[in-house]
Design a protein around this motif. Sequence first.
Motif, mmCIF file in Angstrom:
data_model
loop_
_atom_site.group_PDB
_atom_site.id
_atom_site.type_symbol
_atom_site.label_atom_id
_atom_site.label_comp_id
_atom_site.label_asym_id
_atom_site.label_seq_id
_atom_site.Cartn_x
_atom_site.Cartn_y
_atom_site.Cartn_z
ATOM 1 N N LEU A 170 -45.970 30.636 -114.231
ATOM 2 C CA LEU A 170 -47.147 30.584 -113.676
ATOM 3 C C LEU A 170 -48.146 31.467 -114.421
ATOM 4 O O LEU A 170 -49.270 31.462 -114.030
ATOM 5 C CB LEU A 170 -47.350 30.810 -111.967
ATOM 6 N N SER A 171 -47.630 32.080 -115.241
ATOM 7 C CA SER A 171 -48.557 32.981 -116.127
ATOM 8 C C SER A 171 -49.651 32.365 -116.735
ATOM 9 O O SER A 171 -50.570 33.277 -117.094
ATOM 10 C CB SER A 171 -47.739 33.705 -116.899
ATOM 11 N N ASP A 172 -49.726 31.081 -117.177
ATOM 12 C CA ASP A 172 -50.751 30.465 -117.927
ATOM 13 C C ASP A 172 -51.772 29.813 -116.897
ATOM 14 O O ASP A 172 -52.443 28.998 -117.615
ATOM 15 C CB ASP A 172 -50.444 29.603 -118.933
ATOM 16 N N THR A 173 -51.438 29.885 -115.703
ATOM 17 C CA THR A 173 -52.192 29.082 -114.923
ATOM 18 C C THR A 173 -53.109 29.823 -113.882
ATOM 19 O O THR A 173 -52.931 30.886 -113.800
ATOM 20 C CB THR A 173 -51.354 28.012 -113.940
ATOM 21 N N ASP A 174 -54.029 28.895 -113.442
ATOM 22 C CA ASP A 174 -55.102 29.679 -112.310
ATOM 23 C C ASP A 174 -54.751 29.181 -110.923
ATOM 24 O O ASP A 174 -55.826 29.315 -110.014
ATOM 25 C CB ASP A 174 -56.487 29.651 -112.944
ATOM 26 N N ALA A 175 -53.611 28.522 -110.624
ATOM 27 C CA ALA A 175 -53.701 27.725 -109.377
ATOM 28 C C ALA A 175 -53.345 28.814 -108.258
ATOM 29 O O ALA A 175 -53.028 29.919 -108.525
ATOM 30 C CB ALA A 175 -52.384 27.068 -109.501
ATOM 31 N N ASN A 176 -53.847 28.309 -107.155
ATOM 32 C CA ASN A 176 -53.859 29.010 -105.909
ATOM 33 C C ASN A 176 -52.212 28.924 -105.276
ATOM 34 O O ASN A 176 -51.536 27.947 -105.528
ATOM 35 C CB ASN A 176 -54.571 28.513 -104.871
ATOM 36 N N ILE A 177 -51.735 30.170 -105.069
ATOM 37 C CA ILE A 177 -50.426 30.190 -104.552
ATOM 38 C C ILE A 177 -50.302 30.748 -102.994
ATOM 39 O O ILE A 177 -51.002 31.779 -102.771
ATOM 40 C CB ILE A 177 -49.963 31.202 -105.728
ATOM 41 N N LEU A 178 -49.385 30.185 -102.237
ATOM 42 C CA LEU A 178 -48.879 30.475 -101.064
ATOM 43 C C LEU A 178 -47.382 31.137 -101.061
ATOM 44 O O LEU A 178 -46.558 30.389 -101.492
ATOM 45 C CB LEU A 178 -48.838 29.220 -100.096
ATOM 46 N N ILE A 179 -47.293 32.599 -100.936
ATOM 47 C CA ILE A 179 -46.010 33.060 -101.053
ATOM 48 C C ILE A 179 -45.538 33.180 -99.270
ATOM 49 O O ILE A 179 -46.228 33.487 -98.399
ATOM 50 C CB ILE A 179 -46.309 34.455 -101.290
ATOM 51 N N LEU A 180 -44.436 32.645 -99.153
ATOM 52 C CA LEU A 180 -43.712 32.437 -97.839
ATOM 53 C C LEU A 180 -42.547 33.442 -97.854
ATOM 54 O O LEU A 180 -41.817 33.520 -98.689
ATOM 55 C CB LEU A 180 -43.096 31.062 -97.615
ATOM 56 N N GLY A 181 -42.374 34.043 -96.765
ATOM 57 C CA GLY A 181 -41.213 35.086 -96.634
ATOM 58 C C GLY A 181 -41.431 35.828 -95.332
ATOM 59 O O GLY A 181 -42.340 36.158 -94.726
ATOM 60 N N GLU A 182 -40.122 36.215 -94.833
ATOM 61 C CA GLU A 182 -40.135 37.277 -93.685
ATOM 62 C C GLU A 182 -40.722 38.389 -93.954
ATOM 63 O O GLU A 182 -41.144 38.915 -94.988
ATOM 64 C CB GLU A 182 -38.533 37.430 -93.335
ATOM 65 N N ASN A 183 -41.272 39.104 -92.763
ATOM 66 C CA ASN A 183 -41.745 40.443 -93.076
ATOM 67 C C ASN A 183 -40.721 41.419 -93.611
ATOM 68 O O ASN A 183 -39.584 41.338 -93.529
ATOM 69 C CB ASN A 183 -42.171 41.043 -91.365
ATOM 70 N N GLY A 184 -41.470 42.189 -94.612
ATOM 71 C CA GLY A 184 -40.844 43.087 -95.323
ATOM 72 C C GLY A 184 -39.943 42.765 -96.421
ATOM 73 O O GLY A 184 -39.176 43.527 -97.089
ATOM 74 N N THR A 185 -40.271 41.377 -96.912
ATOM 75 C CA THR A 185 -39.567 40.853 -97.865
ATOM 76 C C THR A 185 -40.147 41.332 -99.252
ATOM 77 O O THR A 185 -39.400 41.068 -100.464
ATOM 78 C CB THR A 185 -39.319 39.472 -98.009
ATOM 79 N N GLY A 186 -41.415 41.754 -99.345
ATOM 80 C CA GLY A 186 -42.034 42.274 -100.762
ATOM 81 C C GLY A 186 -43.027 41.353 -101.005
ATOM 82 O O GLY A 186 -43.169 41.146 -102.483
ATOM 83 N N LYS A 187 -43.785 40.391 -100.055
ATOM 84 C CA LYS A 187 -44.454 39.371 -100.759
ATOM 85 C C LYS A 187 -45.996 40.164 -101.332
ATOM 86 O O LYS A 187 -46.441 39.535 -102.286
ATOM 87 C CB LYS A 187 -45.184 38.723 -99.515
ATOM 88 N N ASP A 188 -46.184 41.343 -100.975
ATOM 89 C CA ASP A 188 -47.281 41.891 -101.717
ATOM 90 C C ASP A 188 -46.980 42.362 -102.993
ATOM 91 O O ASP A 188 -47.906 42.287 -103.866
ATOM 92 C CB ASP A 188 -47.691 43.066 -100.856
ATOM 93 N N LEU A 189 -45.673 42.602 -103.114
ATOM 94 C CA LEU A 189 -45.278 42.993 -104.647
ATOM 95 C C LEU A 189 -45.148 41.893 -105.552
ATOM 96 O O LEU A 189 -45.748 41.827 -106.647
ATOM 97 C CB LEU A 189 -43.931 43.757 -104.428
ATOM 98 N N VAL A 190 -44.749 40.674 -104.951
ATOM 99 C CA VAL A 190 -44.753 39.617 -105.752
ATOM 100 C C VAL A 190 -46.325 39.151 -106.046
ATOM 101 O O VAL A 190 -46.469 38.463 -107.192
ATOM 102 C CB VAL A 190 -44.019 38.291 -104.911
ATOM 103 N N ALA A 191 -47.157 39.361 -105.033
ATOM 104 C CA ALA A 191 -48.736 38.985 -105.395
ATOM 105 C C ALA A 191 -49.158 39.770 -106.467
ATOM 106 O O ALA A 191 -49.854 39.138 -107.355
ATOM 107 C CB ALA A 191 -49.432 38.925 -104.113
ATOM 108 N N ARG A 192 -48.926 40.977 -106.695
ATOM 109 C CA ARG A 192 -49.268 41.746 -107.836
ATOM 110 C C ARG A 192 -48.907 41.528 -108.989
ATOM 111 O O ARG A 192 -49.290 41.616 -109.899
ATOM 112 C CB ARG A 192 -49.134 43.356 -107.541
ATOM 113 N N MET A 193 -47.437 40.956 -108.864
ATOM 114 C CA MET A 193 -47.027 40.618 -110.292
ATOM 115 C C MET A 193 -47.443 39.282 -110.668
ATOM 116 O O MET A 193 -47.774 39.062 -111.894
ATOM 117 C CB MET A 193 -45.427 40.167 -109.805
ATOM 118 N N LEU A 194 -47.986 38.516 -109.541
ATOM 119 C CA LEU A 194 -48.331 37.130 -110.118
ATOM 120 C C LEU A 194 -49.945 37.524 -110.778
ATOM 121 O O LEU A 194 -50.351 36.674 -111.771
ATOM 122 C CB LEU A 194 -48.777 36.314 -108.809
ATOM 123 N N LYS A 195 -50.515 38.466 -110.110
ATOM 124 C CA LYS A 195 -51.825 38.841 -110.914
ATOM 125 C C LYS A 195 -51.650 39.504 -112.331
ATOM 126 O O LYS A 195 -52.296 39.253 -113.080
ATOM 127 C CB LYS A 195 -52.240 39.952 -109.822
#
Length: 455
Positions: A170-195
């Motif tokens: 996804l590094s060359d795209t500007d698409a909106n992304i929905l991250i799914l996962g249980e609490n505490g799985t690191g969704k915020d970390l994945v969001a920062r990596m996507l950025k």
Amino acid sequence: MEEKGKILIIDDNEDVLFALNLLLEPYMEKVKVTTQPARIAHFMTTFKPDVILLDMNFRRDAISGQEGFDCLEQILQIDPQAVVIFMTAYADTDKAVRAIKEGATDFVSKPWEKEKLLATLSSALKLSRSRKEVGKLQAQMLALKTDDELPELIGNSPAMQKVKETIFKLSDTDANILILGENGTGKDLVARMLKHFSPRQEAAFVTIDLGSIPEQLFESELFGYEKGAFTDARKAKPGRMEIASGGTLFLDEIGNLSLPMQAKLLTAIEKHRILRLGAVEPIEIDVRLICATNANLHQRVADGSFRQDLLYRINTIELRIPPLRERGEDILLLAEHFLTGYNRKYHKEVKGLTREAKNKLLKYNWPGNVRELQHTIERAVILSDNTLLRPADFPFPTAGNEHRESNDEELNLEKLERKAVEKAMRSSGGNMTRAAELLGITRFALYRKIEKLGL
């Protein structure tokens, strides 16, 4: 005159106002005129001029210019960044110097020279644009300072390798992304990596935890507000969407949004503009959305608690983050990572974990996922007096050790939720923050559950 903008002209002479309106109308986006200084506050809050052309002398005092200075003070109280140009038929050097010292941008004489007046207004419009841009850039720089390090996504399990591969795809795209996962799985970390791996990596990354924002503050936080929009609005403040414009906006816990708030968010996404509270002119925005939730939004759509059209807008790509119990040896990699960090933080010299301790970590179900593992290692490092962490350093609750087993005796969700909240409150001794951490939710979400369950 290249620049166009909105100008407010304040003068007691209607002939002067008519002549200036006629002269400037072809060069300006909008022109408003008034003979009444008492209406300044009204025009400042509703018209929001880019430049104000202010007469220095009104009928009450024809030569001192004091009324003009009083008006200038009022304007700058409403908007300290306002661009004000004084004009008077009684120009002198002392008044010009005083005007600049007290916050005016420039000074023109009556009768005016057309070309000189237009040049002065053009420069004033450029200054106005620059001041607004500086305010926006300052907010964006603050957002960048909080996200200047490349996040590290630890894990070599097949499930995590798939997540990493998707991020790079996804590094060359500007698409909106929905991250799914249980609490505490690191969704915020994945969001920062996507950025960081995106075309907007150098732009702002702005986060907002929707689960912690009361509904009455939703618009002011997301869209911003003007001075005087409500009782405590002592100065204008840009919203998170405005600050994120040109960059990425991370909306965490989007599943907690009520239907009215969903409708307002959808409107902003669809129209690419927002309206600050108390404003009359919308602001264009350009943001890449990354949203996260632990809820099943497709099920929420089916039961009517989440808008289908909003889901379509935010989930161009869905990225599922696996729970820690599905990541195998990643548990030990993460444990070693946290151990190194907490050794440094607490000045300890714990060398590692015994084989038995590692096996205990691998067998545990980790209902709180990576966040729970992090807290577990921290507690063990603080309390241990040994060079190696042992099984006794990890006193897991008995119920939590029932690895991959389900409880078929009670499947009523409300009863299960009630039991979980009651147990968390008992375990935390009534501490709301700790109870929320045990449940893997925000304090605000816990307050809502307690109210809902009547506890």
